[in-house]
Structure formats: C-alpha cells, structure tokens
Enzyme design. Structure first.
Site, short mmCIF file in Angstrom:
data_model
loop_
_atom_site.label_atom_id
_atom_site.label_comp_id
_atom_site.label_asym_id
_atom_site.label_seq_id
_atom_site.Cartn_x
_atom_site.Cartn_y
_atom_site.Cartn_z
N ASP A 39 39.25 30.89 44.55
CA ASP A 39 39.00 29.56 43.97
C ASP A 39 38.16 29.82 42.72
O ASP A 39 37.00 30.20 42.82
CB ASP A 39 38.25 28.68 44.95
CG ASP A 39 38.03 27.26 44.42
OD1 ASP A 39 38.08 27.07 43.19
OD2 ASP A 39 37.80 26.35 45.22
N HIS A 40 38.76 29.61 41.55
CA HIS A 40 38.08 30.03 40.32
C HIS A 40 36.77 29.29 40.09
O HIS A 40 35.93 29.76 39.34
CB HIS A 40 39.00 29.86 39.11
CG HIS A 40 39.23 28.43 38.71
ND1 HIS A 40 40.24 27.65 39.21
CD2 HIS A 40 38.56 27.64 37.82
CE1 HIS A 40 40.19 26.45 38.67
NE2 HIS A 40 39.18 26.41 37.82
N HIS A 78 38.09 22.95 45.50
CA HIS A 78 36.95 22.97 44.57
C HIS A 78 35.78 22.13 45.09
O HIS A 78 34.64 22.61 45.18
CB HIS A 78 37.35 22.42 43.20
CG HIS A 78 38.43 23.18 42.51
ND1 HIS A 78 38.66 24.51 42.74
CD2 HIS A 78 39.34 22.80 41.58
CE1 HIS A 78 39.67 24.91 41.98
NE2 HIS A 78 40.10 23.90 41.29
#
Length: 520
Positions: free
Chosen positions: A209-210, A272
């Site tokens: 998950d960036h 996120h």
C-alpha cells in the site's frame, strides 16, 4: 498547512545525524506489467533514488516483463521516466550505469513457455550481474493476472530460493510484492490469500500500500510514541472525535473499467484509510518489528463494531467546476455506464470498542472530484469543562477546541491549534496554530514513497506491508457495506457537483451529533 487567518507559531527544528542504513543483498527486481504507467512514473524513479543514496547493492538488476515487444525501447523509456518523474538530471553520472542494468522480457502471463525463458534469463543475469539467485517479483499487473503469475512461478520452481547458500555466502531468498486491490470483497481476498500461500510462504509475501511509504504516515507513529506529551491524552478521556479525509480533485483519469468495478470504498477506504486509522489508534507495539506492529493494527480493526448502513453515505459526482474549469460528471466519463451505481465518494461513522477509544466517533470520508486534493487526519479534543472566560456582557466566550491536524498530502506537516489571549485590556481568546512543515524543516524531496517500500522488501522487512490477517480484517468491515449498498440502488446519483465537498448527507452524518467536518 491549511490557509488560515489565525496567528502562527513556527517551531525550530534541530538537525539530527541520520541513522546508518542497511544495504540489501545482491538481487534482481522482476516487474510484471512493466509496460504500465506505474513502472515508469514510480517504480524505476524510486529504485534510482535508492541508487543515488547508495542504498542499492552493487550487484543489482531490473527485468521488466510485459506482453508487448519492447526489447529495443524499454530501457530508454525507463530512463526518460526517471528523468521526467524523479527529479533527476540527465547528466547524473550514476544514471547511464543504472540504465545498463535494466532488461526486458516479452511474454504472456498465461504462457508457460514464457516462464521457462524468464527463468533462463534470470540465470544469465545472475552470472552477468552477480545477483546470487535472489529475486524480488513485483506484480504491477491488473488483479486478474495475479493468480496466473503466482501459479506459474510456483510450477516453474521460481517461488523458492535455490538450495544452499548463494555465491556471497548468504542464504538465498525469493519474495513477491503484490499491488492492490487484494481481492474485491472478503471471500475473494480469502481465496487469493489461499492461492498465494500455496506457492509462497507468508514471510515471502509483501502486499503493498503505497500510502505506507509516505514519510508523513510513518511519522504518525513517531509523533505518538516518541513524544511523551501526547500519548497521555491520546484516548477517550480527552479526545472528542477523529476525522480522516482522503480527497482528490481529479476524476478517474481514463480508468473507467477499473473504477466501475472498484468505487471509492474499495479503492481508498478499505486499504489507505484503514491503514491511517490503525496508525492513529493502535496501542504501542512492543517493538517496531513487523509482527509486533501488525498485531496491534489487527487488534484495532477487529475492535471496530459492525458499521450500520445508516452510518454510511455514498456519492457520485456530476458536472461541476474544478480549479475554475468546467468538468464532466462521472457518468459522462469514458467507458462508464450512463446509469452507473458506482460511488465516487464514501463517508462512514465508526467506533472502536476498546479501553482507549470506546465512545469516540471516527468520521471517514474519501472521494473524487472534491474541492481540493488533501489527505488529513484531524484529532479534535474536548472543550474545557469549565469556561472561565466571559465577554463584556457576561456571555461565555467561544473557546475553540484544541486540534491536532496531520497533513499527509500535500504540504505535508502537522498543526497544533490552541487558544491564546489577544493583546489588550480584555480577556479575549483567539485560536493560534503551531505549525510543522516537512519541506520547510527538512527540504523538499523528490521521493515518491515507493523507495522505502522497495528497500524494505529487498531487506525482508514487512513492517509497512499488509499481512493476510489485516487484509481479511478490513474486508470483513467493508464487505457488509458493499452488500447493503448493492441491495439498495441509489435513485439520486449524481448527488454532488464536481468541485464541492461531497453530498449533503455526509454533513448530516456529523450534524446529527452536533459536529461538523473541519474546513480544509
């Protein structure tokens, strides 16, 4: 930080000596789906930033894998992406030697012979670049290809490290990074986890998950646990409520087919936003090892009570104005159904039933085509129980509650709002802001967040990656909402104009409890 007329107090920042960094073992990074935008704009620039910082091993290579025949142009195209998207000068002396380590392999992801050829190529790269048999497979493809790639890697013996030590005397390793979305509901996530775990051990899997690569997200833990003044008030006794906003001013950027099957709840909230929520609410881990951090995060998600559909709001943007320019509505976007029921906005109210947070409401909102691009966490504290300060007419002064605002993007930083006396003969109170801004304190960075995540995966550190328990825990919360929404189609879509803050029903979610969204 947010634009405001309130006075500001800017703290000094004392420079500190950087901690020594570890360098990964020699390895080759294999990127499936390398012809996509992610590789050129994010992954290769991030790898080159690591090279600039001397954080990559000397013996290193990159192999791009995709279906198109790009052997003659791939390396040059990646160089262009590093320069254009990575803030890199074309004359940088490290750039050409780095590009020389980039190769390409064309194959279909469901073609067994392509994996045989890839395996031979990787063996040749081991000899040419000294990468010692260590592999990091990055799945940057569409989700429908995940299963094929994972299964074929297993069938061709590419998922397990070579037996015995590598040429440098260390134990060989093979790891895989899998991009989101990891499933589209709880059942599909469990099925995909089962499928991946048949081929790779859990400690080989890095579900990325960036958002967790962003310095401001990692700084939440530092802010909480490295500063003794905050943790004592970080609980239900002092905090009134918490807001998390993940707003985008852009639309779906030509990704109609993807977004039609995703929507805001799947695309942003399940991953996120839930990660941000866990960092804000988790208990102090016993260490910052991956297993300890993951355990505390999962405890948070499992303590969240089932979210009733009445505590949710969905929206879809119609035509409007963004940055002074007219924009079309979601249903007019390319390859979107003209009567689409896909939400481009989602808002939730939830509670965490544990000793620290019981009774504190958490309000979440995420959406496309909103008034501005901003991701922010707002911690609003309770007002003082006894208001001593009164106006000249004897009425109580309007003392604003204390707020801690963590700006994840853009203008990354933290604001603390507190009350101060206005100079003069009266006892007038005005809110003032104490601001910390990353760019002002540490300088502007060209890093995109993937640097830390790629480096950690090469090092085998899974702290900032999702574990199957966490993935399934968050899907368990979101899937009932998705089912409830699917059973009850919306009649008034689109229900907010592009360039606004979403549907009015999202305001009512807070107003019924005497609260309102913080103005960003």
């Amino acid at each position: 930080m947010p634009t405001t007329t309130e006075p500001h107090i800017t703290p000094a920042v004392t420079p500190v000596s950087p901690q020594p960094e570890r360098t990964p073992d020699p390895c080759v990074v294999v990127i499936f789906g390398a012809s996509g935008d992610l590789t050129k704009r994010k992954l290769l620039p991030a790898l080159y930033h690591l090279e600039q910082a001397n954080l990559l091993p000397k013996d290193f290579a990159v192999v791009g894998v995709a279906r198109r025949p790009l052997e003659d142009s791939f390396a040059a195209d990646m160089k262009e992406g590093i320069v254009a998207g990575g803030g890199v000068e074309e004359s940088d002396p490290k750039l050409d030697p780095f590009v020389d380590k980039i190769q390409y392999h064309a194959m279909n992801f469901d073609d067994a012979s392509g994996y045989d050829a890839l395996n031979k190529l990787l063996a040749e790269i081991d000899k040419q670049f000294g990468t010692c048999g260590n592999r990091l497979f990055y799945l940057a493809t569409a989700p429908e290809y995940f299963s094929d790639i994972i299964n074929f890697l297993g069938q061709h013996g590419m998922s397990k490290p070579c037996v015995g030590p590598s040429s440098d005397g260390k134990k060989n390793w093979v790891r895989t990074i899998i991009e989101k979305p990891f499933g589209h509901d709880l059942d599909s996530a469990k099925a995909l986890n089962d499928e991946v775990n048949k081929v790779f051990d859990e400690d080989q899997i890095f579900r990325i998950d960036h958002y967790l690569g962003k310095e401001t997200v990692q700084n939440i833990l530092v802010f909480r646990f490295a500063n003794g003044i905050f943790e004592n008030v970080w609980n239900r006794n002092y905090i009134d409520h918490v807001e998390i906003t993940a707003a985008e001013s852009i639309g779906i950027e030509g990704r109609g087919p993807f977004y039609e099957t995703a929507g805001a709840l799947r695309d942003v909230v399940q991953n996120h936003v839930m990660e941000l929520l866990s960092f804000v609410t988790m208990e102090p881990p016993v260490s910052f090892e991956a297993s300890a951090v993951r355990a505390e995060k999962v405890k948070v998600w499992r303590a969240i009570q089932p979210i009733h559909p009445a505590d949710t709001v969905r929206g879809q943007y119609g035509p409007g104005t963004v940055d002074g320019k007219p924009v079309i509505g979601y249903r007019q976007e390319d390859r979107v159904h003209p009567r689409s029921q896909t939400e481009t906005y989602a808002a939730l109210r939830l509670e965490i039933e544990n000793w620290r947070w019981a009774g504190v409401p958490f309000y979440i909102r995420a959406g496309k085509r909103l008034a501005k691009r901003v991701t922010e966490i707002t911690i609003q504290f309770k007002k003082p129980p006894l208001l001593l300060f009164k106006g000249k007419d004897g009425s109580k002064a309007d003392v604003q509650p204390n707020i801690i605002s963590m700006r994840i993007q853009p203008d990354e930083g933290i604001t603390l709002r507190f009350g101060a006396k206005v100079p003069g003969q009266g006892m007038n109170i005005s809110p003032v802001n104490m601001d910390f801004n990353y760019a002002e304190s540490f300088g502007k960075s060209s890093a995109n967040g993937y640097e830390r995540l790629l480096l950690d995966a090469m090092l085998g550190d899974g702290t900032l990656f999702a574990h199957r328990d966490g993935v399934e825990a968050t899907w368990a919360l979101i899937t009932p909402i998705l089912k409830a929404w699917a059973e009850k189609p919306v009649k008034d879509f689109p229900n907010y104009a592009a360039g606004t803050w979403g549907p009015t029903a999202a305001d009512a979610l807070l107003e019924v409890e005497g609260r309102k969204w913080r103005k960003l």
